[in-house]
Motif scaffolding. Sequence first.
Motif, PDB file in Angstrom:
ATOM      1  N   PHE A 195       0.845  -1.193   0.000  1.00 54.42           N
ATOM      2  CA  PHE A 195       0.000   0.000   0.000  1.00 54.42           C
ATOM      3  C   PHE A 195       0.882   1.244   0.000  1.00 54.42           C
ATOM      4  CE2 PHE A 195      -2.256  -3.482   1.918  1.00 54.42           C
ATOM      5  CZ  PHE A 195      -3.563  -3.359   1.461  1.00 54.42           C
ATOM      6  N   TRP A 196       0.470   2.266  -0.757  1.00 55.41           N
ATOM      7  CA  TRP A 196       1.227   3.512  -0.805  1.00 55.41           C
ATOM      8  C   TRP A 196       0.326   4.629  -1.312  1.00 55.41           C
ATOM      9  CZ3 TRP A 196       1.415  -0.494  -4.146  1.00 55.41           C
ATOM     10  CH2 TRP A 196       1.294  -0.252  -5.515  1.00 55.41           C
ATOM     11  N   GLY A 197       0.775   5.880  -1.186  1.00 53.02           N
ATOM     12  CA  GLY A 197      -0.001   7.022  -1.662  1.00 53.02           C
ATOM     13  C   GLY A 197       0.182   8.233  -0.782  1.00 53.02           C
ATOM     14  N   ASN A 198      -0.695   9.219  -0.942  1.00 49.05           N
ATOM     15  CA  ASN A 198      -0.628  10.438  -0.138  1.00 49.05           C
ATOM     16  C   ASN A 198      -2.030  11.039   0.011  1.00 49.05           C
ATOM     17  OD1 ASN A 198      -0.088  12.819   1.172  1.00 49.05           O
ATOM     18  ND2 ASN A 198       1.601  13.431  -0.168  1.00 49.05           N
ATOM     19  N   LEU A 199      -2.611  10.835   1.171  1.00 49.85           N
ATOM     20  CA  LEU A 199      -3.930  11.387   1.468  1.00 49.85           C
ATOM     21  C   LEU A 199      -3.880  12.878   1.771  1.00 49.85           C
ATOM     22  CD1 LEU A 199      -5.207   8.468   3.669  1.00 49.85           C
ATOM     23  CD2 LEU A 199      -6.327   9.284   1.602  1.00 49.85           C
TER      24      LEU A 199
END
Length: 285
Positions: A195-199
């Motif tokens: 899982f990865w990303g930027n909220l």
Amino acid sequence: MQRNTLALLMISLGTLVGCGDAEGVYEEEEGAVEEVAEAIVEGNAIQPNAIQPNAIQPNAIQPNAIQPNALAPSTLSPSSLAALRDPGEAGQLSRLFVRYAVGCALEPSQSFTVTWTDELGVTRTEIYVGQLGLAPSWATGPLDETGQRWVSACIAARTNWYGVTVTLSMRAVHDAIKHAGIVERYSYPKEEGAFWGNLFAPTPYLHSCVYVPNTDYVRSRMRDCAAGHIGTNGIESCGIIERRGSCDAVCDSLDSNNGFRPKCVYDATVSPPRKTTEVVTVFLQ
């Protein structure tokens, strides 16, 4: 966090185990975890419909409204404090989001205390204790972009389609959860995915991938946010989390020593694709 009408993130109450009550996790899972002292082993029950970027409760706290400040009541903006102290549903959602953010970002020696007055006029105090320590500097200053991605990956990894608790092992290149011992690797051998990303970005995003050979097993363990949920309309995603398919296709191979995906693709529109190192890899029992 900077204000953005598309970036309202709120954690709803499903079956809460984890961030904010580390002892509860270990006591509840004592039989399974007592021999995994070095493991970063976490329960998860964040429901996908609670991490949508669209505002369900306009008065609730916005993630990109608290990022520029230290994660402490004395440094939050008046609007963020008001959201945390709201006695209604918006306040509940705001406090739950901060509880999870604290658990992912801060260390066990750090905490966040919020006091508010409920609808009956009773003064209440909650103390959220850090757990993983993925961005401990947020206790004293702004959450930088690297920290934003680590906290986001942590929250995504703890999202559960069903809102139920599943014990898992979270591993990453981050020093706080980098070293998986022999007992941990033996007790949690099944790779789910990453899982990865930027909220906290102006346009919030989360990605996931699945280790394809374990797809059926992952679903049998009620973990559908990497594999995809089998619904009446086909394979469904977990809210904002965009499934990217096979981890072998979009991420580097597992680190041979500690078993995490060192990098995954976050932008495939350029050549070569851009990758991020702020990735949380999940393993199941």
